[in-house]
Structures are given as structure tokens and as C-alpha cells.
Design a protein around this motif. Structure first.
Motif, PDB file in Angstrom:
ATOM      1  N   ARG A  64       0.883  -1.070  -0.025  1.00  0.00           N
ATOM      2  CA  ARG A  64      -0.002  -0.015   0.100  1.00  0.00           C
ATOM      3  C   ARG A  64       0.956   1.277  -0.035  1.00  0.00           C
ATOM      4  NH1 ARG A  64      -4.782   0.215   4.149  1.00  0.00           N
ATOM      5  NH2 ARG A  64      -3.092   0.968   5.429  1.00  0.00           N
ATOM      6  N   PHE A  65       0.430   2.262  -0.727  1.00  0.00           N
ATOM      7  CA  PHE A  65       1.262   3.316  -0.668  1.00  0.00           C
ATOM      8  C   PHE A  65       0.153   4.493  -1.470  1.00  0.00           C
ATOM      9  CE2 PHE A  65       2.031   1.361  -4.623  1.00  0.00           C
ATOM     10  CZ  PHE A  65       1.864   2.432  -5.628  1.00  0.00           C
ATOM     11  N   ARG A  66       0.511   5.872  -0.959  1.00  0.00           N
ATOM     12  CA  ARG A  66      -0.436   6.809  -1.562  1.00  0.00           C
ATOM     13  C   ARG A  66       0.335   7.448  -2.776  1.00  0.00           C
ATOM     14  NH1 ARG A  66      -4.495   7.660   1.520  1.00  0.00           N
ATOM     15  NH2 ARG A  66      -4.972   6.861   3.651  1.00  0.00           N
ATOM     16  N   ILE A  67      -0.537   8.202  -3.550  1.00  0.00           N
ATOM     17  CA  ILE A  67      -0.059   9.067  -4.502  1.00  0.00           C
ATOM     18  C   ILE A  67      -1.038  10.276  -4.620  1.00  0.00           C
ATOM     19  CG2 ILE A  67       0.759   7.318  -6.068  1.00  0.00           C
ATOM     20  CD1 ILE A  67      -1.692   7.590  -7.861  1.00  0.00           C
ATOM     21  N   HIS A  68      -0.400  11.371  -5.380  1.00  0.00           N
ATOM     22  CA  HIS A  68      -1.135  12.579  -5.527  1.00  0.00           C
ATOM     23  C   HIS A  68      -1.330  12.675  -6.960  1.00  0.00           C
ATOM     24  CE1 HIS A  68      -1.520  13.824  -1.092  1.00  0.00           C
ATOM     25  NE2 HIS A  68      -0.249  12.996  -1.128  1.00  0.00           N
ATOM     26  N   ASP A  69      -2.492  12.397  -7.608  1.00  0.00           N
ATOM     27  CA  ASP A  69      -2.754  12.586  -9.138  1.00  0.00           C
ATOM     28  C   ASP A  69      -3.909  12.940  -9.741  1.00  0.00           C
ATOM     29  OD1 ASP A  69      -1.742  12.132 -11.701  1.00  0.00           O
ATOM     30  OD2 ASP A  69      -2.355   9.761 -11.828  1.00  0.00           O
ATOM     31  N   PRO A  70      -4.359  14.181  -9.425  1.00  0.00           N
ATOM     32  CA  PRO A  70      -3.698  15.055  -8.724  1.00  0.00           C
ATOM     33  C   PRO A  70      -4.358  15.010  -7.240  1.00  0.00           C
ATOM     34  CG  PRO A  70      -5.593  16.241  -9.903  1.00  0.00           C
ATOM     35  CD  PRO A  70      -5.541  14.719 -10.163  1.00  0.00           C
ATOM     36  N   LYS A  71      -5.287  14.256  -6.892  1.00  0.00           N
ATOM     37  CA  LYS A  71      -6.012  14.399  -5.419  1.00  0.00           C
ATOM     38  C   LYS A  71      -5.379  13.136  -4.862  1.00  0.00           C
ATOM     39  CE  LYS A  71     -10.055  11.861  -7.403  1.00  0.00           C
ATOM     40  NZ  LYS A  71     -11.636  11.876  -7.375  1.00  0.00           N
ATOM     41  N   PRO A  72      -5.176  12.983  -3.364  1.00  0.00           N
ATOM     42  CA  PRO A  72      -4.697  11.764  -2.761  1.00  0.00           C
ATOM     43  C   PRO A  72      -5.527  10.577  -3.036  1.00  0.00           C
ATOM     44  CG  PRO A  72      -5.052  13.692  -1.264  1.00  0.00           C
ATOM     45  CD  PRO A  72      -5.900  13.968  -2.614  1.00  0.00           C
ATOM     46  N   ARG A  73      -4.802   9.233  -3.450  1.00  0.00           N
ATOM     47  CA  ARG A  73      -5.453   8.074  -3.604  1.00  0.00           C
ATOM     48  C   ARG A  73      -4.462   7.045  -3.048  1.00  0.00           C
ATOM     49  NH1 ARG A  73      -8.891   8.161  -7.952  1.00  0.00           N
ATOM     50  NH2 ARG A  73      -8.856   9.920  -9.285  1.00  0.00           N
ATOM     51  N   ARG A 137     -19.318   9.065  -5.958  1.00  0.00           N
ATOM     52  CA  ARG A 137     -18.486   8.935  -4.605  1.00  0.00           C
ATOM     53  C   ARG A 137     -17.762   7.865  -4.210  1.00  0.00           C
ATOM     54  NH1 ARG A 137     -19.347  12.836  -1.206  1.00  0.00           N
ATOM     55  NH2 ARG A 137     -21.694  13.132  -1.883  1.00  0.00           N
ATOM     56  N   ALA A 138     -16.519   8.126  -4.208  1.00  0.00           N
ATOM     57  CA  ALA A 138     -15.629   7.128  -3.678  1.00  0.00           C
ATOM     58  C   ALA A 138     -15.862   5.659  -4.316  1.00  0.00           C
ATOM     59  CB  ALA A 138     -15.718   6.754  -2.267  1.00  0.00           C
ATOM     60  N   TYR A 139     -15.756   5.778  -5.745  1.00  0.00           N
ATOM     61  CA  TYR A 139     -16.258   4.785  -6.455  1.00  0.00           C
ATOM     62  C   TYR A 139     -15.862   3.399  -6.364  1.00  0.00           C
ATOM     63  CZ  TYR A 139     -17.277   1.996 -10.736  1.00  0.00           C
ATOM     64  OH  TYR A 139     -17.894   0.904 -11.600  1.00  0.00           O
ATOM     65  N   PHE A 140     -14.198   3.314  -6.514  1.00  0.00           N
ATOM     66  CA  PHE A 140     -14.049   1.980  -6.488  1.00  0.00           C
ATOM     67  C   PHE A 140     -14.167   1.242  -4.826  1.00  0.00           C
ATOM     68  CE2 PHE A 140     -11.349   2.884 -10.148  1.00  0.00           C
ATOM     69  CZ  PHE A 140     -10.909   1.754 -10.648  1.00  0.00           C
ATOM     70  N   ASP A 174     -13.121  -2.433   1.613  1.00  0.00           N
ATOM     71  CA  ASP A 174     -13.141  -1.180   2.020  1.00  0.00           C
ATOM     72  C   ASP A 174     -14.288  -1.085   3.082  1.00  0.00           C
ATOM     73  OD1 ASP A 174     -10.905   0.776   0.736  1.00  0.00           O
ATOM     74  OD2 ASP A 174     -11.917  -0.274  -1.138  1.00  0.00           O
ATOM     75  N   GLY A 175     -14.954  -2.022   3.070  1.00  0.00           N
ATOM     76  CA  GLY A 175     -16.209  -2.141   4.113  1.00  0.00           C
ATOM     77  C   GLY A 175     -16.972  -3.524   3.751  1.00  0.00           C
ATOM     78  N   PRO A 176     -17.919  -4.071   4.555  1.00  0.00           N
ATOM     79  CA  PRO A 176     -18.324  -5.118   4.468  1.00  0.00           C
ATOM     80  C   PRO A 176     -18.858  -5.585   3.051  1.00  0.00           C
ATOM     81  CG  PRO A 176     -19.370  -4.141   6.427  1.00  0.00           C
ATOM     82  CD  PRO A 176     -18.469  -3.139   5.514  1.00  0.00           C
ATOM     83  N   GLY A 177     -18.261  -6.348   2.375  1.00  0.00           N
ATOM     84  CA  GLY A 177     -18.598  -6.841   0.865  1.00  0.00           C
ATOM     85  C   GLY A 177     -18.557  -5.769   0.028  1.00  0.00           C
ATOM     86  N   ARG A 178     -17.615  -4.872   0.250  1.00  0.00           N
ATOM     87  CA  ARG A 178     -17.671  -3.850  -0.677  1.00  0.00           C
ATOM     88  C   ARG A 178     -16.058  -3.369  -1.003  1.00  0.00           C
ATOM     89  NH1 ARG A 178     -22.715  -0.503  -0.868  1.00  0.00           N
ATOM     90  NH2 ARG A 178     -21.615   1.289  -1.167  1.00  0.00           N
ATOM     91  N   GLY A 179     -15.842  -2.809  -2.174  1.00  0.00           N
ATOM     92  CA  GLY A 179     -14.497  -2.196  -2.598  1.00  0.00           C
ATOM     93  C   GLY A 179     -13.616  -3.051  -3.512  1.00  0.00           C
ATOM     94  N   LEU A 180     -13.108  -2.436  -4.312  1.00  0.00           N
ATOM     95  CA  LEU A 180     -12.052  -3.036  -5.179  1.00  0.00           C
ATOM     96  C   LEU A 180     -10.795  -2.099  -5.106  1.00  0.00           C
ATOM     97  CD1 LEU A 180     -13.798  -3.773  -8.607  1.00  0.00           C
ATOM     98  CD2 LEU A 180     -13.275  -5.452  -6.874  1.00  0.00           C
ATOM     99  N   PRO A 181      -9.583  -2.745  -4.982  1.00  0.00           N
ATOM    100  CA  PRO A 181      -8.379  -1.770  -4.824  1.00  0.00           C
ATOM    101  C   PRO A 181      -8.024  -0.981  -5.995  1.00  0.00           C
ATOM    102  CG  PRO A 181      -7.785  -4.282  -5.216  1.00  0.00           C
ATOM    103  CD  PRO A 181      -9.323  -4.047  -5.296  1.00  0.00           C
ATOM    104  N   ILE A 182      -7.667   0.268  -5.834  1.00  0.00           N
ATOM    105  CA  ILE A 182      -7.035   0.978  -7.053  1.00  0.00           C
ATOM    106  C   ILE A 182      -5.642   0.613  -7.336  1.00  0.00           C
ATOM    107  CG2 ILE A 182      -6.406   3.351  -7.814  1.00  0.00           C
ATOM    108  CD1 ILE A 182      -8.773   4.390  -6.264  1.00  0.00           C
ATOM    109  N   GLY A 183      -5.153   0.212  -8.336  1.00  0.00           N
ATOM    110  CA  GLY A 183      -3.877  -0.551  -8.659  1.00  0.00           C
ATOM    111  C   GLY A 183      -3.558  -1.836  -9.080  1.00  0.00           C
ATOM    112  N   THR A 184      -4.662  -2.531  -9.385  1.00  0.00           N
ATOM    113  CA  THR A 184      -4.556  -3.764  -9.926  1.00  0.00           C
ATOM    114  C   THR A 184      -5.275  -3.977 -11.126  1.00  0.00           C
ATOM    115  OG1 THR A 184      -6.752  -5.025  -9.056  1.00  0.00           O
ATOM    116  CG2 THR A 184      -4.977  -4.875  -7.514  1.00  0.00           C
TER     117      THR A 184
END
Length: 339
Positions: A64-73, A137-140, A174-184
Motif C-alpha cells: 500500500r502507498f499513497r499518490i497525489h494524481d492530482p488528488k490523494p489516492r 462518490r468513492a467509486y472503487f 473497504d467495507g463489508p462486502g464492498r470495494g475494489l483496490p485501485i492499482g490492480t
């Protein structure tokens, strides 16, 4: 609807896995995990094949790591072994998902991309008077695993393949039964596919005049403001009830003639300008390249290559005058006197 017969045997074919290794290793030569996999390529492929066929494969830890492109992810990078498998899976699953998408969906598709999406937006903006533009909002982080798996079950027959996709999807939450990672690789394609039904709803039920989607950035057109407002309400209801997604507020509704922002560009009648965010990125990249060079971290060709990367952000826009003004205001030469 006819479902695909793609299955695990095609995905774990040794030739497919070998090709997937070379795709996953592109640009990563010299990394320890990549070289270790390469040194035992036949053994690694055989072991990965056996685990997938036996149903015993489990995702490894993500970096895990953070980028700013342009907003933090927050980026989640899978281990190299999982990257190889993701490439093998998408070699057969990806084309099936792609065929289910409408023409004007532009993310993660061969022959599409940001520039093609912007050019299509320009064409629609010249033709239609009013636009409505939404982001999710917070799509992934909001993608529902159960809904996504149900959608995949309508596309694929093989239970073993669906089970493998389920393990890939459930590897991150990112929550119960929700969320995909950004970066795969897999999450990019699955996230793009998740909104495919919404695209068709806009085009076939609401019957918008024009439409473009780049991942969760969606824009469409109407001939008047009232129709655009009504369409936004219907779109929000569909996303909330069918996909458990929320629209960011405020929603942007406006006249095409007054301009709009999309994928890093400011689109005006007959002109394509840089958005504020893209201008900031250009300046930041240029300044970072110059600082590195002044500190001895790169040579002349390296500085020129870094300049080319920054220039690539602006090359398709009407930005020549703006770039010259930036060079005039902040030239490199004064800094040389202090070296």
C-alpha cells in the motif's frame, strides 16, 4: 443472453501464464521479486497452475502507498505472483467484459483512452446545447461484491472461473462486502464493467442525446436544461437502487457553449485548454525534474526526458502560449547561477 465458455484451463495454460509473466514484468526489470520469478519460471508457472486448478490459490499481501494524481489516492499493488495471474485471467475474461460495453466507454479499452474520450466530448459539446456531468462518490471503494459477482455470473458459465474471480474480488474490502483496490489490473477492468448497465440505461431508457464515460466520470447531453435535470434524478436513482452507488454533489449541469472540464482538459467551442489540475501537474513535474538535475540526480538527457514527460500532459491542448509564459516567469537559467 449467451454466456462465455471461458474457463480455468485456458487461463492456466502454460503459454498463457508465460505471456502473462512477460506482461507483468514489463518495466520492472531488476526488481528482486520479478527476477526470482524469472529464474524459476517453469517451476513458478507449474505451481501457480496447480494451485488454481485445485482451487487452493489465495491472494498474497498487497503493498500500500499513497499518490497525489492530482488528488490523494491509496494504491494497493498486488505481489508479483498475483499480477501474473491477473494478466492471465484478463487475457480471457477482459475481452468478454469489453464486448458488453457500449462504444462511448473509454477507460481500460484498447484503442480508446483519455484523448479519444476528450475528442468525443468535444464533438458532442459542439452539437448539443446542455450537458450533465456526474462523478460517483468513492467509486472503487463502493463497488458491491455481491452485485458484481451476480453480473459476472450472467457473463460466464464455468463455476471454477467464477470462484477464482470471487477470490480475486474478495481479496480487498473497504467495507463489508464492498470495494475494489485501485492499482490492480483486474480491478480496473471489473470497475469499468460494473457501470456497463448504467451506460445502457442512459442511452436506451433515458435516451440521452450524447454520452461519454471514462471510468466513473460520466457526461451526457440534452437539448434543454429541464430534461438534463430530470435525467440526473433518474440516473441517481438507478445508481443507488441497482448498484448501491452515490453521486457526488454538486452535480454539474450547464451550457456546452460556456465550457466544461473533462479528463484534465477545459473544453470550449473550438478550443481545447488545460484544466487547472493539469496545469498544476505540469508545473510540479517540471520543477521536480529541474530540482533533481540541479542536485546532480540526473544528467542532461535525463532532464530532457523528464521535460518530455511533463510536455506530454499539455501536447494535445492549446497550451503553447501558456507554456512560454511559464518558462518566462520561472526560467531555469537563474537557478544555474547558484549552482
Amino acid at each position: 443472453m449467451k454466456r462465455s465458455t471461458a474457463g480455468l484451463l485456458e487461463i492456466v495454460d502454460p503459454h498463457t501464464l508465460a505471456s502473462a509473466f512477460h506482461l507483468a514484468a514489463r518495466g520492472k526489470r531488476g526488481r528482486g521479486d520479478v527476477e526470482a520469478f524469472r529464474d524459476s519460471l517453469d517451476t513458478e508457472i507449474r505451481r501457480l497452475r496447480q494451485e488454481v486448478l485445485a482451487g487452493s490459490w489465495q491472494p498474497g499481501p498487497m503493498r500500500r502507498f499513497r499518490i497525489h494524481d492530482p488528488k490523494p489516492r491509496l494504491i494497493h499493488a498486488p505481489c508479483f505472483r498475483d499480477r501474473v495471474l491477473h494478466h492471465a485471467v484478463m487475457a480471457h475474461v477482459g475481452p468478454v467484459l469489453d464486448r458488453s460495453l457500449v462504444f462511448d466507454t473509454y477507460a481500460c479499452r484498447e484503442g480508446k483512452g483519455t484523448l479519444a474520450a476528450v475528442q468525443r466530448v468535444c464533438a458532442h459539446a459542439d452539437r448539443y446545447a446542455w450537458f450533465a456531468q456526474i462523478d460517483v462518490r468513492a467509486y472503487f471503494a463502493s463497488i458491491d461484491h455481491a452485485i458484481l459477482l451476480e453480473m459476472l455470473e450472467r457473463k460466464f458459465k464455468d463455476p471454477a472461473l467464477l470462484a477464482l474471480l470471487g477470490r480475486i474480488i474478495s481479496a480487498h474490502r473497504d467495507g463489508p462486502g464492498r470495494g475494489l483496490p485501485i492499482g490492480t489490473l483486474a480491478s480496473q477492468h471489473l470497475a469499468n464493467f460494473y457501470l456497463g448497465g448504467f451506460d445502457r440505461y442512459l442511452l436506451e431508457t433515458i435516451r440521452v442525446a450524447g454520452f461519454v464515460r471514462y471510468m466513473d466520470d460520466v457526461i451526457w447531453w440534452h437539448d434543454d436544461r429541464a430534461t438534463a435535470r430530470a435525467a440526473v434524478v433518474m440516473a441517481g436513482d438507478y445508481l443507488a437502487t441497482r448498484l448501491r452507488l452515490d453521486i457526488k454533489r454538486p452535480v454539474r449541469i450547464g451550457r456546452s457553449a460556456l465550457g466544461l472540464n473533462f479528463c484534465g482538459f477545459r473544453i470550449l467551442p473550438g478550443r481545447l485548454l488545460l484544466s487547472r489540475r493539469r496545469r498544476h501537474r505540469y508545473v510540479a513535474l517540471r520543477q521536480a525534474a529541474e530540482r533533481t538535475w540541479l542536485k546532480g540526480g540526473s544528467d542532461g538527457p535525463g532532464l530532457q526526458a523528464a521535460y518530455a514527460c511533463a510536455l506530454g500532459l499539455t501536447i494535445h491542448a492549446d497550451a503553447t502560449v501558456w507554456r512560454r509564459e511559464q518558462l518566462r516567469r520561472s526560467p531555469l537559467e537563474p537557478a544555474l547561477a547558484d549552482v
